[in-house]
Design a protein around this motif. Structure first.
Motif, short mmCIF file in Angstrom:
data_model
loop_
_atom_site.label_atom_id
_atom_site.label_comp_id
_atom_site.label_asym_id
_atom_site.label_seq_id
_atom_site.Cartn_x
_atom_site.Cartn_y
_atom_site.Cartn_z
N ALA A 69 5.18 -5.53 -7.08
CA ALA A 69 4.87 -5.39 -8.51
C ALA A 69 3.49 -4.77 -8.65
CB ALA A 69 4.93 -6.74 -9.21
N GLY A 70 3.44 -3.61 -9.26
CA GLY A 70 2.17 -2.91 -9.46
C GLY A 70 1.61 -3.20 -10.84
N SER A 71 2.21 -2.57 -11.85
CA SER A 71 1.66 -2.72 -13.20
C SER A 71 1.78 -4.14 -13.72
CB SER A 71 2.31 -1.72 -14.16
OG SER A 71 3.67 -1.58 -13.89
N ALA A 72 2.83 -4.87 -13.30
CA ALA A 72 2.99 -6.25 -13.80
C ALA A 72 1.89 -7.17 -13.29
CB ALA A 72 4.36 -6.80 -13.40
N VAL A 124 0.86 -1.19 0.00
CA VAL A 124 0.00 0.00 0.00
C VAL A 124 0.89 1.24 0.00
CG1 VAL A 124 -1.80 1.24 1.26
CG2 VAL A 124 -1.80 -1.26 1.24
N ASP A 125 0.87 1.98 -1.10
CA ASP A 125 1.73 3.15 -1.27
C ASP A 125 1.05 4.40 -0.75
OD1 ASP A 125 4.13 2.12 -2.65
OD2 ASP A 125 2.70 1.53 -4.21
N VAL A 126 1.61 4.96 0.30
CA VAL A 126 1.06 6.18 0.90
C VAL A 126 1.97 7.35 0.49
CG1 VAL A 126 0.53 7.36 3.08
CG2 VAL A 126 0.08 4.89 2.84
N VAL A 182 12.39 -5.13 -3.00
CA VAL A 182 12.63 -4.21 -4.11
C VAL A 182 11.28 -3.74 -4.64
CG1 VAL A 182 14.94 -4.89 -4.89
CG2 VAL A 182 12.95 -6.24 -5.61
N ASP A 183 11.24 -2.51 -5.11
CA ASP A 183 9.98 -1.89 -5.49
C ASP A 183 10.22 -0.95 -6.66
OD1 ASP A 183 7.51 -0.65 -5.59
OD2 ASP A 183 7.71 0.37 -3.66
N GLY A 184 9.55 -1.24 -7.78
CA GLY A 184 9.63 -0.38 -8.95
C GLY A 184 10.16 -1.11 -10.16
N GLY A 185 9.33 -1.22 -11.18
CA GLY A 185 9.77 -1.83 -12.43
C GLY A 185 9.99 -3.32 -12.36
N ILE A 186 9.40 -4.00 -11.37
CA ILE A 186 9.56 -5.46 -11.27
C ILE A 186 8.59 -6.14 -12.23
CG2 ILE A 186 9.40 -7.49 -9.77
CD1 ILE A 186 11.82 -5.71 -9.11
N PRO A 192 10.81 6.93 -6.19
CA PRO A 192 9.46 6.76 -5.68
C PRO A 192 8.51 7.86 -6.17
CG PRO A 192 10.93 7.52 -3.93
CD PRO A 192 11.79 7.19 -5.12
N GLY A 193 7.25 7.50 -6.31
CA GLY A 193 6.25 8.49 -6.69
C GLY A 193 5.22 8.00 -7.69
N PHE A 194 5.66 7.13 -8.60
CA PHE A 194 4.74 6.70 -9.66
C PHE A 194 4.95 5.24 -10.02
CE2 PHE A 194 5.55 11.19 -10.01
CZ PHE A 194 4.27 11.72 -10.11
#
Ligand code: DX5
Ligand code: ZN
Length: 230
Positions: free
Chosen positions: A200-203, A38-40, A178-182, A145-147
């Motif tokens: 992993a968000g978009s993946a 959960v990204d705050v 790790v967080d981002g682009g996974i 971080p941010g998007f």
């Protein structure tokens, strides 16, 4: 993510890429996840704004999987303990946003949450090596971080390697997130460098079948972790 396994492969989908109007339904689409990330964001520490504690409390109340909060907020010393009080499995603050990171990590643990600390891509890990035993998880950001939806920064791999070496060398049990682009392409590189918890968000939410995407990421990450351990 009760204990945040320090060697096992964990996949934590980020709801930043989910439909914010249908969060409860979106959580049901990732029932095989180890935790939900959960990204705050507060529009101060990062140039973006997401959700705050009241919404996180409601997610906590309905989520079938444990919550892994990533606080991209200024003045973490003041605000992070409230997220631990909400009963979250883990609360991660940014080193760059904390004045007293050791005190804060202890406070999170005392309130029943696993303590995580995050580093932006340009923040070195070396100044924090002596305090790793205060943490359950070290989050090494692999994008700024941010998007969501940004490309994985390979330049962070040496830092992951150095952190893994320090953790293994001292025998303390700290997970490396790790967080981002996974993605299915990049997860092996991060795992080979020493990460074992993958956001992993978009993946995940960009896939037609998020649960199948989680399974594929978990398989790719686990295979690499297994072969690195041999
Ligand atoms: C970015 C967030 C991430 C983001 C990852 O600041 O911390 O958790 O959702 O998204 P992807 O996986 O799309 O890079
Ligand atoms: Zn995040």
């Amino acid at each position: 993510m009760k204990g945040i396994p320090v060697t096992q492969c964990c996949i934590n989908p980020s709801i930043l890429s989910a439909d914010f109007v249908n969060l409860e339904a979106e959580l049901k689409r990732i029932s095989n996840a180890d935790a939900v990330h959960v990204d705050v964001m507060d529009n101060h520490f990062v140039p973006n704004l997401t959700i705050g504690l009241p919404v996180v409390q409601r997610i906590q109340a309905v989520s079938p999987v444990p919550l892994d909060a990533h606080l991209m907020i200024a003045d973490a010393d003041r605000w992070a303990p409230g997220f631990a009080d909400a009963g979250l499995a883990s609360v991660t603050f940014h080193a760059e946003a904390a004045i007293a990171p050791i005190k804060l990590a202890r406070e999170l643990r005392a309130r029943g949450a696993k303590a995580g600390m995050a580093l932006r891509p340009g923040t070195p890990v070396e100044p924090y090596l002596d305090m790793l035993s205060e943490l359950d998880m070290l989050l090494i950001m692999t994008v700024e971080p941010g998007f969501g939806g940004q490309a994985f920064l390979d330049v962070t791999l040496p830092k992951i390697r150095r952190a893994r070496k320090a953790i293994d060398g001292s025998g303390i049990g700290v997970a490396i997130q790790v967080d981002g682009g996974i993605t299915e392409d990049t997860i092996a590189r991060a795992a080979e460098a020493g990460a074992n918890v993958f956001v992993a968000g978009s993946a995940v939410y960009g896939a037609d079948d998020p649960e199948a995407a989680i399974d594929r990421l978990r398989q790719a990450g686990s295979e690499t972790l297994r072969s690195s351990a041999e």
